[in-house]
Design a protein around this motif. Structure first.
Motif, mmCIF file in Angstrom:
data_model
loop_
_atom_site.group_PDB
_atom_site.id
_atom_site.type_symbol
_atom_site.label_atom_id
_atom_site.label_comp_id
_atom_site.label_asym_id
_atom_site.label_seq_id
_atom_site.Cartn_x
_atom_site.Cartn_y
_atom_site.Cartn_z
ATOM 1 N N ILE A 1 8.561 -5.913 -0.384
ATOM 2 C CA ILE A 1 7.790 -5.778 -1.730
ATOM 3 C C ILE A 1 8.417 -4.978 -2.635
ATOM 4 C CG2 ILE A 1 5.462 -4.913 -2.583
ATOM 5 C CD1 ILE A 1 4.428 -5.368 0.416
ATOM 6 N N LYS B 1 -6.366 -2.836 6.450
ATOM 7 C CA LYS B 1 -7.091 -3.783 7.427
ATOM 8 C C LYS B 1 -7.918 -3.161 8.381
ATOM 9 C CE LYS B 1 -2.446 -5.957 7.838
ATOM 10 N NZ LYS B 1 -1.240 -6.061 8.467
ATOM 11 N N PHE C 1 4.294 -7.816 12.581
ATOM 12 C CA PHE C 1 2.863 -7.961 12.051
ATOM 13 C C PHE C 1 2.625 -9.233 11.071
ATOM 14 C CE2 PHE C 1 4.213 -6.744 7.706
ATOM 15 C CZ PHE C 1 5.361 -5.954 7.888
ATOM 16 N N ASN D 1 -1.286 -9.584 10.138
ATOM 17 C CA ASN D 1 -1.483 -10.178 8.903
ATOM 18 C C ASN D 1 -2.291 -11.393 9.129
ATOM 19 O OD1 ASN D 1 0.149 -8.505 7.828
ATOM 20 N ND2 ASN D 1 1.345 -9.442 6.515
ATOM 21 N N GLU E 1 3.385 -7.354 -5.003
ATOM 22 C CA GLU E 1 3.330 -8.140 -3.917
ATOM 23 C C GLU E 1 2.888 -9.561 -3.940
ATOM 24 O OE1 GLU E 1 1.266 -5.633 -0.770
ATOM 25 O OE2 GLU E 1 1.138 -7.795 0.494
ATOM 26 N N ASN F 1 2.801 -14.764 3.107
ATOM 27 C CA ASN F 1 1.209 -14.399 3.438
ATOM 28 C C ASN F 1 0.574 -15.604 3.001
ATOM 29 O OD1 ASN F 1 1.539 -11.890 4.662
ATOM 30 N ND2 ASN F 1 1.238 -10.624 2.874
ATOM 31 N N CYS G 1 -4.223 -4.430 -0.195
ATOM 32 C CA CYS G 1 -3.113 -3.724 0.369
ATOM 33 C C CYS G 1 -2.663 -2.815 -0.826
ATOM 34 C CB CYS G 1 -1.992 -4.577 0.724
ATOM 35 S SG CYS G 1 -2.344 -5.244 2.365
ATOM 36 N N TYR H 1 1.607 -1.827 15.502
ATOM 37 C CA TYR H 1 2.514 -3.004 15.847
ATOM 38 C C TYR H 1 3.180 -3.072 17.162
ATOM 39 C CZ TYR H 1 0.975 -3.721 11.098
ATOM 40 O OH TYR H 1 0.279 -3.884 9.962
ATOM 41 N N GLY I 1 1.004 1.919 7.710
ATOM 42 C CA GLY I 1 1.135 0.885 6.388
ATOM 43 C C GLY I 1 2.502 1.144 5.884
ATOM 44 N N VAL I 2 3.157 -0.074 5.527
ATOM 45 C CA VAL I 2 4.432 -0.221 4.822
ATOM 46 C C VAL I 2 4.643 0.845 3.667
ATOM 47 C CG1 VAL I 2 5.441 -2.224 6.060
ATOM 48 C CG2 VAL I 2 4.242 -2.279 3.756
HETATM 49 O O1 DON Z 1 1.318 -8.151 4.073
HETATM 50 C C1 DON Z 1 2.371 -7.250 3.902
HETATM 51 O O2 DON Z 1 3.278 -7.628 4.560
HETATM 52 C C2 DON Z 1 1.719 -5.771 3.537
HETATM 53 N N1 DON Z 1 0.657 -5.994 2.112
HETATM 54 C C3 DON Z 1 1.166 -5.047 4.426
HETATM 55 C C4 DON Z 1 2.004 -4.816 5.884
HETATM 56 C C5 DON Z 1 1.951 -3.552 6.361
HETATM 57 O O3 DON Z 1 1.656 -2.722 5.861
HETATM 58 C C6 DON Z 1 2.510 -3.498 7.866
HETATM 59 N N2 DON Z 1 2.865 -2.145 8.191
HETATM 60 N N3 DON Z 1 3.194 -1.718 8.929
#
Ligand code: DON
Length: 352
Positions: free
Chosen positions: A56, A95, A124, A147, A191, A198, A226, A274, A291-292
């Motif tokens: 992203i 999430k 994920f 996801n 994103e 996605n 997100c 994960y 989270g990323v």
């Molecule tokens: O859907 C995604 O790829 C991101 N919005 C969220 C992914 C995420 O945070 C995974 N985390 N470790």
């Protein structure tokens, strides 16, 4: 003094003694928190392992030196170090709170039956995990923290329009954080422009009837959730709300019924980090979520909620410094719920 006045005086003294004793207990329990937070901050301040997420594009631009730690205890006090003000996008940590909202509105079976509550053992954003669940396992053997499950959970939040659904989602996050949160528009745009995978996952979940209608809307709302901006303190308050039976310890508001909190924590324990969830639980015993954007929250039930923000991630997509700092602080504070120190014989083991 009349006997009634005497009785009142005695009752008042008892209350005062009890209050002083419990305050003493709380203060004693908390006296080690700030030093533990400071020690972890000092220890990892100059650790520069890992790399910002860049799939992203907006996430690649976030300052990799950002590092903030916050621990929130039962009385709503925050013990902090570093930058606890700068916001990052909440990303996958969102999430947890969308899942909480669905469980609150539709009961724990809704998630279990439609999505599943099992670790996939895959990345994920794995599409193979959807195929595997459908074609090989023959049932919904995923969870709301990957996801496919998360986009499905977002689609399950009821509402006649996208705005109605969104106000439920953000309203839930606000209750957990104890303040009005908002979307970081640059992250949302970035994103939205790069989330083709996605979108494919949303369509696949619709094709397999996990998502019942409007997969595009589900993916858009998921992308928006997100992109919500949070700082380390917000995340720690959100974690603490889960640590203390769903009641926000700062505002006193019940964000989710107390009986549903164990369901939320169970999914976090099995799938919060994960592919590395087992390893994490092995070392900490704490339900957690990463989270990323660089945040991780963790919950020591009945003791504290903790959050760390530091954007550089390891190969599994989890913040390097956040994992290390939380592990250290948890060890110092004795937060692992599986590590019971009291060996006093109880009624049940007396007979053995
Ligand atoms: O859907 C995604 O790829 C991101 N919005 C969220 C992914 C995420 O945070 C995974 N985390 N470790």
């Amino acid at each position: 003094m009349s006997s009634q006045q005497r009785r009142r005086l005695i009752a008042l003294s008892i209350v005062l003694v009890a209050l002083t004793a419990s305050l003493g207990l709380i203060l004693r329990a908390q006296s080690g928190v700030q030093p533990a937070v400071n020690a972890a901050f000092t220890r990892y301040q100059n650790l520069h392992e890992g790399k910002n997420a860049d799939y992203i594009p907006a996430l690649a631009k976030v300052d990799p030196n950002l590092f903030g730690i916050a621990v929130v205890t039962a009385d709503g006090r925050a013990f902090t170090a570093g930058d606890i003000r700068t916001e990052v996008s909440i990303q996958s940590i969102s999430k947890v709170f969308t899942m909480a909202r669905v469980i609150q509105d539709q009961g724990p079976e809704s998630i279990e039956k439609r999505i599943g509550v099992d670790a996939t053992g895959m990345r994920f954003n794995s599409i193979v995990s959807v195929e595997f669940s459908k074609k090989i396992l023959g049932g919904p053997e995923m969870n709301p923290l990957v996801n496919p499950g998360a986009i499905t959970a977002t689609s399950m939040v009821a509402g006649n329009t996208a705005d109605e659904v969104w106000s439920k989602i953000i309203g839930t996050y606000n209750d957990f954080a104890g303040r009005q949160l908002s979307v970081l528009q640059d992250v949302y745009k970035s994103e939205s422009d790069s989330n083709q995978r996605n979108q494919a996952i949303g369509m696949l979940m619709y094709a397999y009837e996990y998502i019942k209608s409007n997969p595009q809307q589900a993916v858009d709302l998921y992308t928006r959730q997100c992109s919500v901006g949070v700082n380390a303190k917000d995340l720690a308050v959100m974690a603490a709300t889960l640590a203390f039976g769903g009641r926000n310890p700062v505002t006193g508001k019940q964000a989710i019924n107390v009986e549903y909190v164990p369901n939320v924590l169970a999914v976090m324990a099995t799938a919060g980090l994960y592919d590395d969830s087992g390893k994490w639980l092995y070392h900490t015993g704490l339900p957690a979520k990463s989270g990323v954007g660089g945040g991780i929250i963790a919950i020591s039930p009945g003791k504290f909620g903790i959050a760390v923000v530091s954007p550089p991630l390891d190969d599994a997509g989890n913040s390097v410094r956040a994992q290390r700092a939380i592990r250290d602080i948890n060890t110092t504070l004795g937060g692992n719920p599986y590590a019971v120190k009291n060996r006093t014989p109880t009624a049940t083991n007396n007979n053995q």
